[in-house]
Enzyme design. Structure first.
Site, PDB file in Angstrom:
ATOM      1  N   TYR A 178       0.861  -1.193   0.000  1.00  0.00           N
ATOM      2  CA  TYR A 178       0.000   0.000   0.000  1.00  0.00           C
ATOM      3  C   TYR A 178       0.894   1.238   0.000  1.00  0.00           C
ATOM      4  CZ  TYR A 178      -3.604   3.338   0.670  1.00  0.00           C
ATOM      5  OH  TYR A 178      -4.452   4.401   0.446  1.00  0.00           O
ATOM      6  N   GLN A 180     -10.807   0.422   0.600  1.00  0.00           N
ATOM      7  CA  GLN A 180     -11.212  -0.419  -0.540  1.00  0.00           C
ATOM      8  C   GLN A 180      -9.992  -1.116  -1.167  1.00  0.00           C
ATOM      9  OE1 GLN A 180     -11.851   2.752  -0.095  1.00  0.00           O
ATOM     10  NE2 GLN A 180     -11.375   4.036  -1.848  1.00  0.00           N
ATOM     11  N   ASN A 240      -3.324   6.346   6.123  1.00  0.00           N
ATOM     12  CA  ASN A 240      -4.077   7.170   7.072  1.00  0.00           C
ATOM     13  C   ASN A 240      -4.953   6.280   7.969  1.00  0.00           C
ATOM     14  OD1 ASN A 240      -6.263   6.443   5.499  1.00  0.00           O
ATOM     15  ND2 ASN A 240      -6.612   8.478   4.649  1.00  0.00           N
ATOM     16  N   SER A 277       1.644   9.630  11.069  1.00  0.00           N
ATOM     17  CA  SER A 277       3.025   9.780  11.526  1.00  0.00           C
ATOM     18  C   SER A 277       3.123  10.447  12.896  1.00  0.00           C
ATOM     19  CB  SER A 277       3.801  10.618  10.517  1.00  0.00           C
ATOM     20  OG  SER A 277       3.740   9.994   9.257  1.00  0.00           O
ATOM     21  N   GLN A 295       6.760  16.099  10.695  1.00  0.00           N
ATOM     22  CA  GLN A 295       5.817  14.988  10.877  1.00  0.00           C
ATOM     23  C   GLN A 295       4.383  15.487  10.917  1.00  0.00           C
ATOM     24  OE1 GLN A 295       6.855  11.730  10.441  1.00  0.00           O
ATOM     25  NE2 GLN A 295       8.494  13.106   9.833  1.00  0.00           N
ATOM     26  N   GLU A 299       6.783   6.455  17.053  1.00  0.00           N
ATOM     27  CA  GLU A 299       7.259   5.947  15.764  1.00  0.00           C
ATOM     28  C   GLU A 299       8.702   6.409  15.544  1.00  0.00           C
ATOM     29  OE1 GLU A 299       5.504   7.839  12.386  1.00  0.00           O
ATOM     30  OE2 GLU A 299       6.314   6.368  10.978  1.00  0.00           O
ATOM     31  N   HIS A 300       8.919   7.723  15.687  1.00  0.00           N
ATOM     32  CA  HIS A 300      10.262   8.304  15.551  1.00  0.00           C
ATOM     33  C   HIS A 300      10.648   8.978  16.856  1.00  0.00           C
ATOM     34  CE1 HIS A 300       8.400   8.828  11.452  1.00  0.00           C
ATOM     35  NE2 HIS A 300       9.440   8.067  11.166  1.00  0.00           N
ATOM     36  N   ASP A 328      13.427   9.237   6.588  1.00  0.00           N
ATOM     37  CA  ASP A 328      12.251   9.139   5.721  1.00  0.00           C
ATOM     38  C   ASP A 328      12.661   8.812   4.292  1.00  0.00           C
ATOM     39  OD1 ASP A 328      10.379   9.672   7.634  1.00  0.00           O
ATOM     40  OD2 ASP A 328      10.021  11.753   7.046  1.00  0.00           O
ATOM     41  N   GLU A 340      -1.676 -34.764  29.379  1.00  0.00           N
ATOM     42  CA  GLU A 340      -2.592 -33.923  28.587  1.00  0.00           C
ATOM     43  C   GLU A 340      -3.857 -34.677  28.194  1.00  0.00           C
ATOM     44  OE1 GLU A 340      -0.478 -32.093  25.321  1.00  0.00           O
ATOM     45  OE2 GLU A 340       0.546 -30.707  26.661  1.00  0.00           O
ATOM     46  N   HIS A 376      -1.405 -39.456  20.872  1.00  0.00           N
ATOM     47  CA  HIS A 376      -0.052 -38.879  20.787  1.00  0.00           C
ATOM     48  C   HIS A 376       0.963 -39.890  21.325  1.00  0.00           C
ATOM     49  CE1 HIS A 376      -2.229 -35.154  20.216  1.00  0.00           C
ATOM     50  NE2 HIS A 376      -1.101 -34.479  20.020  1.00  0.00           N
TER      51      HIS A 376
HETATM   52  N1  NAD Z   1       3.784   5.112   9.928  1.00  0.00           N
HETATM   53  C1  NAD Z   1       4.437   5.165   8.781  1.00  0.00           C
HETATM   54  O1  NAD Z   1       5.372   4.403   8.573  1.00  0.00           O
HETATM   55  C2  NAD Z   1       4.050   6.157   7.716  1.00  0.00           C
HETATM   56  C3  NAD Z   1       4.860   6.348   6.587  1.00  0.00           C
HETATM   57  C4  NAD Z   1       4.419   7.234   5.582  1.00  0.00           C
HETATM   58  C5  NAD Z   1       3.191   7.866   5.721  1.00  0.00           C
HETATM   59  N2  NAD Z   1       2.437   7.636   6.839  1.00  0.00           N
HETATM   60  C6  NAD Z   1       1.104   8.179   7.020  1.00  0.00           C
HETATM   61  O2  NAD Z   1       0.348   7.763   5.868  1.00  0.00           O
HETATM   62  C7  NAD Z   1      -0.769   8.621   5.764  1.00  0.00           C
HETATM   63  C8  NAD Z   1      -1.003   9.026   4.350  1.00  0.00           C
HETATM   64  O3  NAD Z   1      -2.299   9.535   4.337  1.00  0.00           O
HETATM   65  P1  NAD Z   1      -2.971  10.126   3.062  1.00  0.00           P
HETATM   66  O4  NAD Z   1      -4.326  10.545   3.473  1.00  0.00           O
HETATM   67  O5  NAD Z   1      -2.056  11.101   2.424  1.00  0.00           O
HETATM   68  O6  NAD Z   1      -3.067   8.900   2.027  1.00  0.00           O
HETATM   69  P2  NAD Z   1      -3.737   7.454   2.127  1.00  0.00           P
HETATM   70  O7  NAD Z   1      -3.481   6.825   0.824  1.00  0.00           O
HETATM   71  O8  NAD Z   1      -3.295   6.729   3.335  1.00  0.00           O
HETATM   72  O9  NAD Z   1      -5.295   7.719   2.304  1.00  0.00           O
HETATM   73  C9  NAD Z   1      -6.062   8.199   1.253  1.00  0.00           C
HETATM   74  C10 NAD Z   1      -7.283   7.318   1.084  1.00  0.00           C
HETATM   75  O10 NAD Z   1      -8.112   7.429   2.229  1.00  0.00           O
HETATM   76  C11 NAD Z   1      -9.444   7.224   1.846  1.00  0.00           C
HETATM   77  N3  NAD Z   1     -10.309   8.202   2.526  1.00  0.00           N
HETATM   78  C12 NAD Z   1     -10.100   9.526   2.651  1.00  0.00           C
HETATM   79  N4  NAD Z   1     -11.141  10.092   3.315  1.00  0.00           N
HETATM   80  C13 NAD Z   1     -12.029   9.109   3.564  1.00  0.00           C
HETATM   81  C14 NAD Z   1     -13.299   9.066   4.215  1.00  0.00           C
HETATM   82  N5  NAD Z   1     -13.858  10.165   4.724  1.00  0.00           N
HETATM   83  N6  NAD Z   1     -13.912   7.877   4.329  1.00  0.00           N
HETATM   84  C15 NAD Z   1     -13.354   6.746   3.833  1.00  0.00           C
HETATM   85  N7  NAD Z   1     -12.151   6.726   3.214  1.00  0.00           N
HETATM   86  C16 NAD Z   1     -11.498   7.894   3.087  1.00  0.00           C
HETATM   87  C17 NAD Z   1      -9.541   7.435   0.354  1.00  0.00           C
HETATM   88  O11 NAD Z   1     -10.002   6.281  -0.272  1.00  0.00           O
HETATM   89  C18 NAD Z   1      -8.116   7.711  -0.094  1.00  0.00           C
HETATM   90  O12 NAD Z   1      -7.764   6.938  -1.206  1.00  0.00           O
HETATM   91  C19 NAD Z   1      -0.511   9.791   6.716  1.00  0.00           C
HETATM   92  O13 NAD Z   1      -1.267   9.590   7.879  1.00  0.00           O
HETATM   93  C20 NAD Z   1       0.977   9.677   7.017  1.00  0.00           C
HETATM   94  O14 NAD Z   1       1.283  10.236   8.266  1.00  0.00           O
HETATM   95  C21 NAD Z   1       2.841   6.786   7.830  1.00  0.00           C
HETATM   96  N1  HSO Z   2       7.598  10.238   7.976  1.00  0.00           N
HETATM   97  C1  HSO Z   2       6.904   9.191   7.263  1.00  0.00           C
HETATM   98  C2  HSO Z   2       6.709   8.032   8.198  1.00  0.00           C
HETATM   99  O1  HSO Z   2       5.921   8.363   9.270  1.00  0.00           O
HETATM  100  C3  HSO Z   2       7.630   8.723   6.025  1.00  0.00           C
HETATM  101  C4  HSO Z   2       7.781   9.743   4.944  1.00  0.00           C
HETATM  102  C5  HSO Z   2       7.736   9.556   3.602  1.00  0.00           C
HETATM  103  N2  HSO Z   2       7.971  10.743   3.023  1.00  0.00           N
HETATM  104  C6  HSO Z   2       8.177  11.627   3.925  1.00  0.00           C
HETATM  105  N3  HSO Z   2       8.051  11.032   5.122  1.00  0.00           N
HETATM  106 ZN    ZN Z   3       7.871  12.093   6.973  1.00  0.00          ZN
END
Ligand code: NAD
Ligand code: HSO
Ligand code: ZN
Length: 433
Positions: A130, A192, A215, A238, A260, A328-329, A362, A416, A421
């Protein structure tokens, strides 16, 4: 405004509230949406995928448009600059070099009496990556997921990412995928996409393991499909926790907090400092850096809801609070960061010293940026080659070896209440006599 509190206040409760932001009661209605999406995709396949893509990503696709075509993949190289391609290739090399170190290896031990024991590692047959794409494009995440999958030897790696405006996928994401060796890409995001990978549809293959960050919707979906498929970890919105002393540069600390916070309105940014003056200066610097920030609205939301500065009594107290949060960080912006390391027990990634911004991890330091969030670092780790591998135990006994342990197995099996067995061992011993 980034709040400042002192350690006398109920800091632990406040940190826990921020940590729990993705599994508290406020997200229950989001979980209901995610459950509905999972069920619909399971029952209706592509039809539901297309329906929710229209609803949540505002893109109307035909089934045949779900898969990114070869010509779109080729064209992406014409759409990225030479500098970007070079940066992607540098990141690729460094991430691959890091992930090739200590790849789990199968092993076998030949013991006494011809007893053979071991572990045999094999990759999953199919992995689904993903790559987020709602609020930002993430070519770096393509590399962080695709490279370990390839190093693990996964035969079929597929990637999903949400369609952008005009159904297009960011060309840098498509280039990064090809550089990482991933060619099978579907334009679908959110719950989805996770559902499609977990259950399979007419177009999108069912996989064995789903990896990658996302997200709240993506993270809840991964949590709910776990068991039907494997997942890496709950790598959600994040977060960064910075421990800083009086020598840290407040402008740099503010930039790292915002780096972040700018990911998501649900991102978390926390500073624990021994220096009240630094706390104030960071608060001011955050405000200044937000003035012209292109992602100001979302970033301010994150700072307002899940941002915090705590003035602590000592670095040891900071380490304890950090362990409670399990970030996380974790950045250690202190004079002697190595001296605090023994006290740090839970963190996805640790960045040491004044000149190690979290952003270096990152993008291209090498270690994986897909990391556990919301307290999951208490039990989970960064994505790695091992995420795509599982191991089978290997056991071979000779007749002599079996004879020596038959008595003990009989006692255990009887305790047991499992006579077959015991019987399965006894029969083999008797056959020999
Ligand atoms: N923990 C990690 O290692 C790490 C690394 C990189 C990014 N991240 C995180 O990834 C996330 C990326 O988020 P993003 O939003 O840019 O992209 P994303 O692809 O995670 O989410 C977008 C999707 O969310 C769905 N969505 C949005 N609103 C919705 C709603 N109201 N109801 C149902 N579905 C809905 C949509 O289908 C959309 O395609 C951020 O939270 C970022 O902090 C975490
Ligand atoms: N900080 C994110 C992980 O939480 C990873 C990322 C990708 N691009 C920028 N930052
Ligand atoms: Zn980042």
């Amino acid at each position: 405004m980034l709040r400042i509190i002192t350690q006398q206040a109920d800091v632990s409760a406040e940190l826990q509230r921020i940590c729990d932001r993705t599994h508290d009661e406020q997200v229950l209605h989001k979980e209901a949406t995610v459950r509905e999406v999972l069920q619909a995709v399971k029952r209706q396949g592509d039809k539901a995928v297309l329906h929710y893509t229209a609803e949540f990503d505002h893109q109307t696709l035909k089934p045949e448009e779900l898969r990114v075509s070869g010509s779109e993949l080729d064209a992406a190289y014409q759409q990225v600059s030479k500098e970007l391609l070079q940066a992607i290739r540098l990141a690729c090399r460094q991430i691959e070099a890091f992930h090739r170190q200590r790849v789990p290896k199968s092993w076998i031990h030949f013991g006494d009496d011809e007893v053979v024991l071991g572990k045999r590692y094999t990759p999953v047959d199919r992995a689904g990556l993903y790559v987020p794409g709602g609020r930002a494009a993430y070519p770096s995440t393509v590399l962080m997921n695709g490279i370990p999958a390839k190093v693990a030897g996964v035969p079929r790696v597929v990637m999903v990412t949400p369609p952008g405006v005009g159904k297009a996928i960011n060309p840098a994401v498509l280039v990064a995928a090809q550089e990482a060796g991933v060619q099978e890409i579907y334009r679908v995001g959110g719950a989805q996409a996770v559902a499609a990978l977990a259950y399979g549809t007419e177009t999108i293959p069912k996989v064995n393991v789903i990896t990658g960050p996302g997200n709240i919707y993506v993270t809840l979906a991964k949590k709910l499909v776990y068991g039907t498929v494997g997942i890496d970890s709950l790598a959600g919105p994040s977060e960064v926790l910075i421990i800083a002393d009086e020598h840290a540069n407040p402008v740099n600390v503010a930039a790292d907090l915002l780096a972040q916070a700018e990911h998501d309105p649900m991102a978390a940014a926390i500073l624990l400092t021994t220096d009240a003056a630094l706390a104030k200066n960071v608060q001011v610097a955050v405000e200044r850096q937000l003035v012209d920030h292109p992602r100001r609205i979302d970033t301010e939301k994150a700072i307002a809801h899940y941002g915090l500065i705590v003035v602590v009594e000592s670095l040891e107290a900071a380490a304890e609070l950090s362990n409670e949060f399990a970030p996380e960080h974790l950045e250690l912006e202190i004079k002697d960061p190595w001296s605090l390391i023994p006290q740090i027990r839970h963190a996805g990634a640790i960045f040491l010293g004044y000149s190690t911004p979290e952003a270096v991890g990152d993008y291209l330091a090498g270690p994986n940026h897909t990391l556990p969030t919301s307290g999951a670092a208490r039990y989970a780790s960064a994505l790695g080659v091992e995420t795509f591998l599982k191991h089978s135990s290997i056991i071979q006994y000779s007749q002599t070896a079996l004879q020596k342990v038959a008595g003990a197995i009989n006692v255990l099996a009887t305790a047991e209440g499992l006579p077959s067995h015991a019987d399965s061992v006894r029969r083999r011993i008797q056959q020999e006599e």
